[in-house]
Write an enzyme that holds these catalytic residues in place. Structure first.
Site, short mmCIF file in Angstrom:
data_model
loop_
_atom_site.label_atom_id
_atom_site.label_comp_id
_atom_site.label_asym_id
_atom_site.label_seq_id
_atom_site.Cartn_x
_atom_site.Cartn_y
_atom_site.Cartn_z
N ASP A 164 -7.58 -17.94 -32.56
CA ASP A 164 -8.35 -16.73 -32.23
C ASP A 164 -9.50 -16.45 -33.19
OD1 ASP A 164 -6.69 -16.32 -30.08
OD2 ASP A 164 -5.52 -14.72 -31.01
N TRP A 214 -9.92 -17.41 -20.50
CA TRP A 214 -10.60 -16.46 -21.38
C TRP A 214 -12.09 -16.77 -21.43
CZ3 TRP A 214 -8.41 -15.59 -27.03
CH2 TRP A 214 -9.05 -14.49 -27.61
N ASN A 241 -0.55 -19.61 -25.32
CA ASN A 241 -0.80 -19.19 -23.95
C ASN A 241 -0.09 -20.12 -22.98
OD1 ASN A 241 -2.57 -18.13 -21.51
ND2 ASN A 241 -2.90 -16.78 -23.26
N GLU A 356 9.83 -17.64 -30.37
CA GLU A 356 9.37 -16.56 -31.24
C GLU A 356 8.50 -15.59 -30.45
OE1 GLU A 356 7.63 -18.08 -34.81
OE2 GLU A 356 9.53 -18.93 -35.53
N ASP A 358 5.88 -12.71 -29.06
CA ASP A 358 4.45 -12.42 -29.18
C ASP A 358 4.19 -11.02 -29.72
OD1 ASP A 358 3.56 -14.90 -28.08
OD2 ASP A 358 4.05 -14.16 -26.09
#
Length: 403
Positions: A164, A214, A241, A356, A358
């Site tokens: 990101d 995105w 994702n 795990e 988000d």
């Protein structure tokens, strides 16, 4: 770095193994053999690169232990197989001394296998959201990167550089000033990390593109260029994702072609979007990109949770559906490999650690429960038992033989 095993975990593994070797009472309850840890190479592949399997989240073994005690042998085997599949080692928030020591220990444990390091410590990461944190200043970040580089040394490593960091820059989330100071610092930080890591003998660095749902190539390519893609091995897509492997590979090709086109002086706004018909996009590339594909940038993808593809929220149900945040009924994707069959795709990896959480997903509601799950989700990075079971049960391809 993942925490080391404790006695309870060792006992859990022994108990699971014993349960799996015991005769089954019925066909439906029969425990399946645990799938071998995927090392991306077998006895005949000793001279080929293999992916490293780090120590798993201890809570995965605890869950397997509890499932065996409940008689759910196949689910226990699935959780154990998932935990024993090569995955990334995430670094972020450690001090320079800690991260150097931990990186050096990981490459020592790997014994020559390729380690996937996911670095996640850039200042202002995740727009201070669920996974917010990171270094406080550029100077702190540089010192941290220097320590990572010392820890990796001359070992074989793939570096996933700051998820990101480019798809979500400070100016995207209202955290910058009118001069763009923080965004400029972000580009400088990413460039610095490339300069320190890419020259290491066995290290390949990949930069952030978000995912195919995105950004388009036209919008992410200028960010890659400012981030220093010319100096890196390539880029990554779909981390954390759920886009399918075909969608990720197609997106990777388009971004790679757009980078090449920009390097020839082309306007990135003209690059084909992933929504174009493929024949039209291929025709455009053939007509406009002069650089042979052998000279294009390479990419890697994340298949850790994409076995069922993206979640489509119920139309009109949520003001902010957060389709990326612990979506229900997803499955593990294809196993990691360094041999994809695509000359542009260097690897398919499990970068996000499956199982795990988000984060605390509210989907635009007051909460505190996730309205899709009817429960409060664990905070980001904590083990999510319910989701882990979904990933195992809905894995595509199956995580266990005979599924």
């Amino acid at each position: 770095m993942r925490r080391r095993a404790i006695p309870l975990i060792a006992a859990a593994v022994a108990l699971v193994a014993a349960a799996l070797s015991a005769p089954a009472a019925t066909a439906d309850d029969a425990p399946a053999p645990v799938a071998p840890a995927v090392s991306d190479g077998g006895p005949d592949d000793r001279h080929r690169p293999r992916l490293y399997t780090p120590a798993a989240n201890p809570d995965a073994y605890t869950q397997a232990f509890d499932l065996v005690r409940a008689g759910q042998y196949r689910d226990a085997a699935g959780i154990l197989a998932m935990a024993r599949t090569p995955q990334a080692v995430w670094f972020g928030d450690q001090s320079p001394a800690e991260v150097e020591r931990e990186a050096r220990q990981v490459v020592r444990d790997a014994e020559g296998d390729t380690v996937v390091f996911s670095l996640y410590n850039v200042p202002g990461r995740d727009c201070s959201g669920y996974s917010g944190g990171g270094a406080n200043t550029t100077a702190e970040y540089k010192a941290w990167v220097d320590a990572v580089a010392r820890g990796i040394g001359r070992s074989e490593a793939i570096v996933i550089l700051e998820t990101d960091s480019l798809a979500l820059i400070p100016s995207d989330c209202g955290q910058d000033d009118a001069q763009g100071t923080k965004t400029a610092a972000r580009y400088a930080e990413v460039n610095y990390a490339i300069d320190q890591l890419e020259p290491l003998r066995g290290t390949r660095v990949y930069l952030d593109t978000g995912h195919p749902g995105w950004h388009g190539p036209d919008s992410i390519t200028p960010r890659l260029l400012k981030g220093g893609i010319a100096k890196a091995t390539g880029f990554f897509t779909n981390v954390s994702n759920y886009n399918t492997d075909p969608a990720n590979s197609w997106y990777g090709k388009l971004v790679s072609a757009c980078i090449a086109y920009a390097g020839e002086g082309g306007d990135t706004r003209q690059c084909p979007h992933q929504s174009w018909p493929r024949a039209q996009a291929d025709e455009w590339i053939a007509a406009n990109v002069r650089t042979p594909s052998s000279g294009w940038k390479h990419f890697v993808t994340d298949s850790s949770r994409n076995g069922q593809g993206p979640w489509v929220p119920p139309p009109g149900k949520y003001t902010d559906p957060q389709d990326w945040c612990n979506p229900p009924n997803r499955g593990l994707g294809a196993r990691p490999t360094l041999r994809t069959g695509d000359p542009l795709q260097d690897a398919r990896l499990w970068i996000k650690i499956p199982g795990e959480s988000d984060g605390l997903c509210l989907r635009g509601t007051p909460g505190p429960e996730d309205p899709e799950r009817g429960m409060v989700d664990p905070k980001a990075g904590d083990w999510f038992r319910e989701q882990a079971l979904e990933l195992v049960r809905l894995a595509n391809p199956p995580i266990l033989p005979g599924s």
